[in-house]
Structure formats: structure tokens, C-alpha cells
Design a protein around this motif. Structure first.
Motif, PDB file in Angstrom:
ATOM      1  N   PRO A 261      -9.830  11.283  -1.069  1.00 30.24           N
ATOM      2  CA  PRO A 261      -9.168  10.677   0.084  1.00 30.24           C
ATOM      3  C   PRO A 261      -7.663  10.555  -0.101  1.00 30.24           C
ATOM      4  CG  PRO A 261     -10.160   8.979  -1.255  1.00 30.24           C
ATOM      5  CD  PRO A 261     -10.539  10.299  -1.895  1.00 30.24           C
ATOM      6  N   LEU A 262      -7.146  10.837  -1.298  1.00 29.96           N
ATOM      7  CA  LEU A 262      -5.714  10.735  -1.555  1.00 29.96           C
ATOM      8  C   LEU A 262      -5.008  12.021  -1.152  1.00 29.96           C
ATOM      9  CD1 LEU A 262      -5.724   8.991  -5.054  1.00 29.96           C
ATOM     10  CD2 LEU A 262      -5.970   7.976  -2.776  1.00 29.96           C
ATOM     11  N   GLN A 263      -3.706  11.931  -0.908  1.00 30.16           N
ATOM     12  CA  GLN A 263      -2.895  13.076  -0.534  1.00 30.16           C
ATOM     13  C   GLN A 263      -1.436  12.749  -0.812  1.00 30.16           C
ATOM     14  OE1 GLN A 263      -3.065  13.758   3.717  1.00 30.16           O
ATOM     15  NE2 GLN A 263      -2.770  11.590   4.205  1.00 30.16           N
ATOM     16  N   LEU A 264      -0.576  13.772  -0.761  1.00 39.32           N
ATOM     17  CA  LEU A 264       0.856  13.516  -0.866  1.00 39.32           C
ATOM     18  C   LEU A 264       1.267  12.579   0.266  1.00 39.32           C
ATOM     19  CD1 LEU A 264       2.367  17.043  -1.690  1.00 39.32           C
ATOM     20  CD2 LEU A 264       1.531  15.283  -3.265  1.00 39.32           C
ATOM     21  N   GLY A 265       2.009  11.543  -0.063  1.00 38.86           N
ATOM     22  CA  GLY A 265       2.417  10.568   0.941  1.00 38.86           C
ATOM     23  C   GLY A 265       1.533   9.337   1.002  1.00 38.86           C
ATOM     24  N   THR A 266       0.384   9.370   0.319  1.00 35.31           N
ATOM     25  CA  THR A 266      -0.447   8.165   0.249  1.00 35.31           C
ATOM     26  C   THR A 266       0.339   7.054  -0.446  1.00 35.31           C
ATOM     27  OG1 THR A 266      -2.607   9.264   0.301  1.00 35.31           O
ATOM     28  CG2 THR A 266      -2.489   7.167  -0.866  1.00 35.31           C
ATOM     29  N   GLY A 267       0.270   5.861   0.101  1.00 36.87           N
ATOM     30  CA  GLY A 267       0.925   4.707  -0.493  1.00 36.87           C
ATOM     31  C   GLY A 267      -0.083   3.773  -1.116  1.00 36.87           C
ATOM     32  N   GLY A 268       0.407   2.744  -1.786  1.00 34.76           N
ATOM     33  CA  GLY A 268      -0.471   1.760  -2.393  1.00 34.76           C
ATOM     34  C   GLY A 268       0.321   0.683  -3.091  1.00 34.76           C
ATOM     35  N   MET A 269      -0.409  -0.167  -3.811  1.00 38.57           N
ATOM     36  CA  MET A 269       0.203  -1.278  -4.532  1.00 38.57           C
ATOM     37  C   MET A 269      -0.310  -1.289  -5.962  1.00 38.57           C
ATOM     38  SD  MET A 269       2.219  -2.978  -2.421  1.00 38.57           S
ATOM     39  CE  MET A 269       2.398  -4.559  -3.258  1.00 38.57           C
ATOM     40  N   PHE A 270       0.593  -1.582  -6.896  1.00 37.89           N
ATOM     41  CA  PHE A 270       0.209  -1.743  -8.297  1.00 37.89           C
ATOM     42  C   PHE A 270       1.059  -2.847  -8.899  1.00 37.89           C
ATOM     43  CE2 PHE A 270       0.892  -0.693 -12.823  1.00 37.89           C
ATOM     44  CZ  PHE A 270      -0.412  -0.832 -13.265  1.00 37.89           C
ATOM     45  N   ASP A 271       0.414  -3.845  -9.460  1.00 37.53           N
ATOM     46  CA  ASP A 271       1.115  -4.983 -10.063  1.00 37.53           C
ATOM     47  C   ASP A 271       2.140  -5.600  -9.104  1.00 37.53           C
ATOM     48  OD1 ASP A 271      -0.335  -4.937 -12.358  1.00 37.53           O
ATOM     49  OD2 ASP A 271       1.231  -4.073 -13.622  1.00 37.53           O
ATOM     50  N   GLY A 272       1.739  -5.727  -7.838  1.00 39.76           N
ATOM     51  CA  GLY A 272       2.583  -6.377  -6.852  1.00 39.76           C
ATOM     52  C   GLY A 272       3.721  -5.544  -6.311  1.00 39.76           C
TER      53      GLY A 272
END
Length: 226
Positions: free
Chosen positions: A54-65
Motif C-alpha cells: 500500500p506504500l508508494q512514493l509520496g506516502t507520508g507518516g509519523m515516526f517518534d512524533g
């Protein structure tokens, strides 16, 4: 962010990260190398094998705030399967990797060599895999320990990994067929490290495993049934 015209087709090739040296043109799949003032083509890359990520170039997210954006990918194969390594650019400029294999996810960052302990010795023992098949290197076995960033880890898997394709921005050239010895190590509190050697350069990536929900992904690839 810097933008160049692809030497092969003229389309825009964007480098979001100052540390990105290579990028794959989204239009003609040429691998482009960036110099101080210009770019040059290294040839056309192989098409990436399709998968159900489900991931692709441009996918965003959060890690450690902190938020991040996926800017590159390596598709890796070995004797028993495939996995993805997604290159992530954090808002503070740090760069890391999201490993995706069979629904499991990890986040890791490159560890400076001064934080390694007995890593090179481990990699030297496993480098024969680059010239042999995994079945042929019968004296290479997991179970030994290494220390990275002060954490003791145990080697649980050793494999010969082959790049099947790449896309987006990358810190190194990753043509189809690039081979690395890859050693996966785990700690007692969920830490992990991947030790890699391509025959020329050794690298260590240190991080931890995470659940899907913890990464709070956005801008996912549309998949039928999701």
C-alpha cells in the motif's frame, strides 16, 4: 529541493534531499546521478516487479512524533522471497529506511562507524556469500553477537540479497542485480540492526520494529479491496 532536466527524456527530476545523489526518472526510468552543477544518466533501470504494497512514493507518516515522506524505494529479492526498503525523509532533514516484508514494518537509520563493535569482523566472515550461493557458503551461520550504538544484538539471519529494481531518490546507485550480504540482528528490547556489505562498502542500519498503526501512513496507494 533541486530540480533538473532528465538527460534522457527532458522530464523534471526532483531531488528533495540534499543527501540524494541518485534518482530514477519517473518517466523514462533512467537512473540519474547528480553532481555539483548538473546530472548525467547511468542508463535505464529495470521495471519494478509489481506487488501489493500500500506504500508508494509520496506516502507520508509519523515516526517518534515527527512527520516524514517516502522519497525512494529498493525492491530486494533473496532465495526465499522479496521485500521493500522505502527511503524516508524526515521533516528535520534526517533520512532513514522503512523495511516492509510480509506485512511487518521496521524503521532504521544509518549508524556511524564509531558506534560499531565487531561488525566488520562479522561482515568479513560473511562476505564469501557475494561469490558463492547461500547453499555453498556452509561455514556462514547466524548466532553470533555484535554491538551497535551500545546495544548488544544477536545475528538471526544471513542472506545474499539482490536488488530487483529501484525508484525515486537514493543515496547510492542501485541497479538491477546489485548484490549485498545482509545480516539481520535483534536485541532483547525490540531493537534491530541490518549489517550490509556490497563488496566495496559496509553499512549498518539501526532501528526498531513497529506496528502499522504506529506509523500513521497517509497518501497510500489505492488497492482493490482496501
Amino acid at each position: 529541493m533541486r530540480k533538473f532536466a532528465c538527460p534522457s527524456c527532458g522530464a523534471d527530476v526532483v531531488f528533495r534531499s540534499a543527501q540524494s545523489v541518485y534518482a530514477v526518472c519517473a518517466y523514462c526510468q533512467s537512473m540519474v546521478v547528480r553532481t555539483d552543477v548538473d546530472v548525467a544518466s547511468l542508463g535505464v533501470m529495470a521495471a519494478l516487479p509489481d506487488d501489493m504494497s500500500p506504500l508508494q512514493l509520496g506516502t507520508g507518516g509519523m515516526f517518534d512524533g515527527q512527520s516524514f515522506t517516502i522519497i525512494g524505494r529498493l525492491k530486494i529479492g533473496w532465495s526465499d522471497g522479496l521485500w521493500n526498503e522505502w527511503r524516508m525523509l524526515m521533516d528535520d532533514g534526517r533520512e532513514g529506511w522503512i523495511g516492509e516484508a510480509q506485512g511487518f514494518f521496521s524503521v532504521s537509520f544509518k549508524a556511524e562507524e564509531k558506534s560499531w563493535n565487531n561488525v566488520r569482523e562479522a561482515l568479513d566472515r560473511c562476505r564469501p556469500l557475494l561469490k558463492e550461493s547461500e547453499d555453498g557458503a556452509t561455514d556462514v551461520r547466524p548466532g553470533f553477537s555484535v554491538t551497535v550504538k551500545g546495544v548488544q544484538l544477536k545475528a538471526v539471519d544471513i542472506k545474499l540479497a539482490t536488488c530487483l529494481g529501484s525508484e525515486g531518490e537514493l543515496p547510492f546507485a542501485a541497479p538491477k542485480g546489485r548484490r549485498t550480504v545482509s545480516i539481520d540482528c535483534i536485541g532483547t528490547d525490540g531493537e534491530f540492526a541490518t549489517l550490509e556489505h556490497d563488496g566495496v562498502e559496509a553499512n549498518v542500519y539501526f532501528g526498531r520494529y513497529l506496528e502499522w498503526d504506529a506509523l500513521r501512513f497517509s497518501n497510500l496507494r489505492p488497492l482493490e479491496g482496501w
